[in-house]
Structure formats: C-alpha cells, structure tokens
Design an enzyme around this catalytic site. Structure first.
Site, PDB file in Angstrom:
ATOM      1  N   ARG A  60       0.861  -1.121   0.015  1.00 53.36           N
ATOM      2  CA  ARG A  60       0.014   0.075  -0.128  1.00 53.36           C
ATOM      3  C   ARG A  60       0.976   1.222  -0.138  1.00 53.36           C
ATOM      4  NH1 ARG A  60      -2.729  -3.873  -0.748  1.00 53.36           N
ATOM      5  NH2 ARG A  60      -4.731  -4.528   0.246  1.00 53.36           N
TER       6      ARG A  60
ATOM      7  N   SER B 135     -10.516  -0.224   3.760  1.00 56.97           N
ATOM      8  CA  SER B 135      -9.856  -0.180   5.023  1.00 56.97           C
ATOM      9  C   SER B 135      -9.170   0.895   5.509  1.00 56.97           C
ATOM     10  CB  SER B 135      -8.592  -1.174   4.732  1.00 56.97           C
ATOM     11  OG  SER B 135      -9.081  -2.406   3.993  1.00 56.97           O
TER      12      SER B 135
ATOM     13  N   GLU C 273      -4.294   3.756   6.252  1.00 55.58           N
ATOM     14  CA  GLU C 273      -4.165   3.540   5.003  1.00 55.58           C
ATOM     15  C   GLU C 273      -4.768   4.652   4.047  1.00 55.58           C
ATOM     16  OE1 GLU C 273      -5.047  -0.511   3.331  1.00 55.58           O
ATOM     17  OE2 GLU C 273      -6.223   0.762   1.741  1.00 55.58           O
TER      18      GLU C 273
HETATM   19  C1  FAD Z   1     -15.282  -0.363  -0.230  1.00 56.82           C
HETATM   20  C2  FAD Z   1     -13.903  -0.149  -0.705  1.00 56.82           C
HETATM   21  C3  FAD Z   1     -13.144  -1.216  -0.822  1.00 56.82           C
HETATM   22  C4  FAD Z   1     -11.811  -1.016  -1.115  1.00 56.82           C
HETATM   23  N1  FAD Z   1     -10.853  -1.967  -1.324  1.00 56.82           N
HETATM   24  C5  FAD Z   1      -9.527  -1.728  -1.699  1.00 56.82           C
HETATM   25  C6  FAD Z   1      -8.695  -2.929  -1.927  1.00 56.82           C
HETATM   26  O1  FAD Z   1      -9.070  -3.950  -1.702  1.00 56.82           O
HETATM   27  N2  FAD Z   1      -7.353  -2.724  -1.989  1.00 56.82           N
HETATM   28  C7  FAD Z   1      -6.940  -1.501  -1.992  1.00 56.82           C
HETATM   29  O2  FAD Z   1      -5.708  -1.335  -2.587  1.00 56.82           O
HETATM   30  N3  FAD Z   1      -7.819  -0.493  -1.982  1.00 56.82           N
HETATM   31  C8  FAD Z   1      -8.886  -0.438  -1.759  1.00 56.82           C
HETATM   32  N4  FAD Z   1      -9.714   0.748  -1.555  1.00 56.82           N
HETATM   33  C9  FAD Z   1      -9.129   2.072  -1.484  1.00 56.82           C
HETATM   34  C10 FAD Z   1      -9.186   2.774  -2.741  1.00 56.82           C
HETATM   35  O3  FAD Z   1     -10.393   2.179  -3.624  1.00 56.82           O
HETATM   36  C11 FAD Z   1      -8.058   2.858  -3.582  1.00 56.82           C
HETATM   37  O4  FAD Z   1      -7.022   3.415  -2.586  1.00 56.82           O
HETATM   38  C12 FAD Z   1      -8.099   3.671  -4.646  1.00 56.82           C
HETATM   39  O5  FAD Z   1      -6.824   3.675  -5.730  1.00 56.82           O
HETATM   40  C13 FAD Z   1      -8.275   4.986  -4.632  1.00 56.82           C
HETATM   41  O6  FAD Z   1      -8.764   5.784  -5.605  1.00 56.82           O
HETATM   42  P1  FAD Z   1      -9.380   7.003  -5.902  1.00 56.82           P
HETATM   43  O7  FAD Z   1      -9.640   7.536  -7.356  1.00 56.82           O
HETATM   44  O8  FAD Z   1     -10.800   6.989  -5.218  1.00 56.82           O
HETATM   45  O9  FAD Z   1      -8.277   7.826  -5.322  1.00 56.82           O
HETATM   46  P2  FAD Z   1      -8.537   9.313  -4.269  1.00 56.82           P
HETATM   47  O10 FAD Z   1      -9.337   8.839  -2.918  1.00 56.82           O
HETATM   48  O11 FAD Z   1      -9.424  10.254  -5.177  1.00 56.82           O
HETATM   49  O12 FAD Z   1      -7.024   9.516  -3.976  1.00 56.82           O
HETATM   50  C14 FAD Z   1      -6.354   8.871  -3.385  1.00 56.82           C
HETATM   51  C15 FAD Z   1      -5.019   9.666  -3.188  1.00 56.82           C
HETATM   52  O13 FAD Z   1      -4.257   9.475  -4.508  1.00 56.82           O
HETATM   53  C16 FAD Z   1      -4.300  10.891  -5.146  1.00 56.82           C
HETATM   54  N5  FAD Z   1      -4.455  10.874  -6.475  1.00 56.82           N
HETATM   55  C17 FAD Z   1      -5.741  10.195  -6.983  1.00 56.82           C
HETATM   56  N6  FAD Z   1      -5.484  10.296  -8.450  1.00 56.82           N
HETATM   57  C18 FAD Z   1      -4.529  10.933  -8.717  1.00 56.82           C
HETATM   58  C19 FAD Z   1      -3.613  11.133  -9.927  1.00 56.82           C
HETATM   59  N7  FAD Z   1      -4.178  10.961 -11.103  1.00 56.82           N
HETATM   60  N8  FAD Z   1      -2.276  11.765  -9.661  1.00 56.82           N
HETATM   61  C20 FAD Z   1      -1.736  12.009  -8.787  1.00 56.82           C
HETATM   62  N9  FAD Z   1      -2.341  11.698  -7.610  1.00 56.82           N
HETATM   63  C21 FAD Z   1      -3.514  11.101  -7.563  1.00 56.82           C
HETATM   64  C22 FAD Z   1      -4.938  12.013  -4.370  1.00 56.82           C
HETATM   65  O14 FAD Z   1      -4.553  13.360  -4.310  1.00 56.82           O
HETATM   66  C23 FAD Z   1      -4.976  11.273  -2.914  1.00 56.82           C
HETATM   67  O15 FAD Z   1      -3.818  11.546  -2.215  1.00 56.82           O
HETATM   68  C24 FAD Z   1     -11.323   0.299  -1.208  1.00 56.82           C
HETATM   69  C25 FAD Z   1     -12.117   1.410  -0.823  1.00 56.82           C
HETATM   70  C26 FAD Z   1     -13.518   1.372  -0.583  1.00 56.82           C
HETATM   71  C27 FAD Z   1     -14.317   2.450  -0.407  1.00 56.82           C
END
Ligand code: FAD
Length: 339
Positions: free
Chosen positions: A165, A239, A335
């Site tokens: 992570r 998480s 996380e």
């Molecule tokens: C129900 C649920 C289940 C999940 N299960 C998992 C799992 O099994 N495994 C896992 O690893 N994660 C899991 N996650 C966490 C999440 O889905 C991931 O971390 C995902 O990659 C976040 O994507 P996002 O676009 O929503 O990021 P955001 O929440 O919008 O951003 C997260 C971070 O990334 C940065 N960021 C986003 N996009 C970019 C970009 N294009 N360039 C530079 N920086 C950027 C943001 O500034 C921020 O710091 C889960 C979440 C939920 C709600």
C-alpha cells in the site's frame, strides 16, 4: 475550456461523504484542461490537489489549493502478441471499468483486483492490492505530468518504489505529479493467483476446478459483497488502517498472550498481522462513536452512519489507535489519506 469554481463542498466527491470546502475546484477532461490548470495555479500561487474517485481520502479541513477532479478517460491496447498485451488506461477511468475492459478482451492479470473503487490514476499511489495480487505484479509503466512545469515523465516499475500500500508518490514525490495514464502488461494464457484462501474455497464450493476469468470475477464479487460494507449504502473508504508488520521476536511475544491471533509470514523475520483482527480484539467491531463507527462486517473499515463530521472521524481514529497500542503495543498506520 477550464472552469474554476469557488468554495465547492467536497463531501459528495468522497465515498466517506465527509469533507469541507475546496476554495478552488475544477473538473479536468483532457490534457489541455490539466495544462491550463497548472498555468492557473502558477499564476495564482496555488498548489494542486488531485481528486480521483475520493475512495481513499478523509478530508478534515478547508482546502485552500486548487482541487482538480480527474475525468480524463480512455482505454486502449497499445501492443499485443500471442503471449501478452500492453493495456493503457487514462487516469480518470474508473478502475472497475479498466478491469472489465481487460476481462472482455480475455486478458489475465487484473481479475483479483476487480471491484476496487476509485480511478486508474490513483491505483499506483498506494499500489492497490487484493486477494494476493498487487498493481506492481502487472505494472508496465505510467505517464505523469509534473504539476509545476507541465512536462511529462515516464515512470517504469523500478522508479515507483512500490511497497505494501505504498509508492514513491506517497513520499518523496507526494503532490508533485499528476498521474496521466497507467499501462499494465496482461497475459494471453490463464495464470490465476488463487493463493488467497477464500477464492479457492468458494470455487471449490461451486464445484469449479478449472475456473474461467468470469468465474473468478463472480467469486470476488460475492466475497466482497459479503465482507465489505457498500459505500453507496454505508459511506466508507475501505480499510482505514494498514495491516501491521512485525518481526519474529514480536510475533512470539504476541502469540504468547494471544494464541489465536492470525498472522501471515512474508519472510522469516517479517510477519503481517491483520489490523482488522487487532481492532476487533480491542472491542471496536460494530462500535459507534456519535455518527461514525467501525463496521460490524469488518472492523478495519470506518463508516459514516450519516452526517458525520471529520472531527468525529478523527476522534474515533485516535481511540482505535490508542486501544490497539494499549492492548498489543502495536502502532496502527492509516491507509486512507487524511488531508
Ligand atoms: C469499499 C472499498 C473497498 C476498497 N478496497 C480496496 C482494496 O481491496 N485494495 C486497495 O488497495 N484499496 C481499496 N480501497 C481503497 C481505494 O479504492 C483505492 O486506494 C483507490 O486506488 C483510490 O482511488 P481514488 O481514485 O478514489 O483515489 P482518491 O481517494 O481520489 O485519492 C487518493 C490519493 O491519490 C491521489 N491521486 C488520485 N488520483 C491521482 C492522480 N491521477 N495523480 C496523482 N495523484 C492522484 C489523491 O491526491 C489522494 O492523495 C477500497 C475503497 C473502498 C471504498
């Protein structure tokens, strides 16, 4: 044409549905929008914060910077032969659509990562992982735009410093680059990773010994629906804490007091302990504190029971950390990105 809005409420852009205002906010749909936003930020002496699907953030304060909501879309196969294909996803594509795209083309490698929320561009930030597979296992390269200069840079696997992570984008390069696209290398022949217990168990229960891609996707969907609260029904960010890694000596002393504690050896002296078990054992599974709580399905997930504030969420986070420290002398690390 880039449109900058003022004082936009961020809660609805996050899966936790918690958040204050962004002083400046814009939706970007292509590279031109992004470059215009970088120019605007430079002219107004603002930094840029990138927002994907908002599924891994807890916004705790008003953001005085320019928040860019990423909607840059597109997916394509860049190169293909009998063995593998290189598949590129633009960063604003939903991750689930990217996995579906690969599955529809009969390409193997992303199936265990099905149903992870968020965008393609956020996947490298924490090296998303699930059911024994991480992004790094299929990663080819990514293209990123320097948020100060607007110049593009290609990051190969070794440049990203992927860990559990974790990546360079959470440390040395935090906030410095906009991830524009991600390319993965997928296989033409079935090469499933069924090492993670519950997938093979569920397949066995269904009497499937030679699973197809769609069988795996279906099983993962069933496991996830059974184990995780749906953010559309009960807002959450997955998480909240990372699993904890300890050495062999610490494991021994923990097992002495907690003989039923689950653990997963990574190397001889590096052992992973599920944070969900620690939190549950500290008495927080299903526990509420005001309008927030730890899920009754999975103690690792902080949930918003409706209208919770960041202050309440932070208070619960602190309580959980203190309780786990007191009971196990272990430090939990978030996380979720707390902003
Ligand atoms: C129900 C649920 C289940 C999940 N299960 C998992 C799992 O099994 N495994 C896992 O690893 N994660 C899991 N996650 C966490 C999440 O889905 C991931 O971390 C995902 O990659 C976040 O994507 P996002 O676009 O929503 O990021 P955001 O929440 O919008 O951003 C997260 C971070 O990334 C940065 N960021 C986003 N996009 C970019 C970009 N294009 N360039 C530079 N920086 C950027 C943001 O500034 C921020 O710091 C889960 C979440 C939920 C709600």
């Amino acid at each position: 044409m880039l449109k900058i809005e003022k004082n936009v409420a961020l809660a609805s852009y996050t899966t936790l549905k918690i958040g204050s205002l962004a002083e400046f906010f814009a939706v970007i749909k292509n590279r031109e929008d992004l470059l215009a936003a970088i120019e605007w930020a430079k002219a107004h002496k603002k930094t840029i914060m990138v927002l994907g699907g908002g599924s891994n953030i807890l916004v705790t304060k008003k953001i005085g910077d320019l928040v860019l909501k990423n909607e840059i879309k597109g997916m394509e196969i860049l190169e293909s032969n009998d063995e593998f294909a290189l598949v590129e996803g633009k960063s604003g594509e939903p991750w689930v659509k990217f996995v579906n795209f690969a599955v529809a083309k009969n390409l193997y490698g992303l199936e265990n990562l099905f149903l992870i929320y968020g965008t393609v561009g956020a996947a490298p930030i924490q090296n998303i992982g699930a059911y024994g597979v991480e992004l790094k296992d299929v990663f080819y390269h990514l293209k990123a735009i320097d948020l100060k200069t607007g110049h593009e840079k290609i990051f190969a696997l070794k440049d990203c410093h992927f860990g559990y992570r974790d990546s360079i984008f959470k440390h040395k390069l935090k906030g410095k680059y906009f991830i524009y696209s991600v390319t993965v290398k997928l296989q033409r022949q079935a090469e499933f990773n069924l090492s993670y217990g519950s997938i093979s168990e569920e397949l066995l229960k269904k009497g499937i010994s030679e699973p197809s891609l769609n069988d795996i996707i279906k099983v993962i969907q069933e496991i996830r629906n059974a184990k995780l609260p749906n953010p559309g029904v009960l807002p959450n960010a997955g998480s909240f804490f990372k699993n904890v890694e300890v050495n062999a000596a610490k494991l021994k002393s923990l097992l002495k007091k907690n003989p039923t504690m689950p653990y997963f050896p990574l190397t001889r002296n590096k052992i992973r302990i599920p944070a969900g078990w620690l939190i549950e054992s500290a008495g927080f599974k299903g526990k509420k504190l005001g309008l927030v709580g730890m899920s009754d399905k999975q103690a690792l997930i902080l949930v918003n029971h409706g209208g919770a504030s960041a202050k309440q969420a932070l208070a619960l986070v602190k309580k959980v950390k203190v309780a786990v420290k007191k009971k196990f002398a272990l430090d939990l690390e978030e996380e979720v990105n707390v902003i």
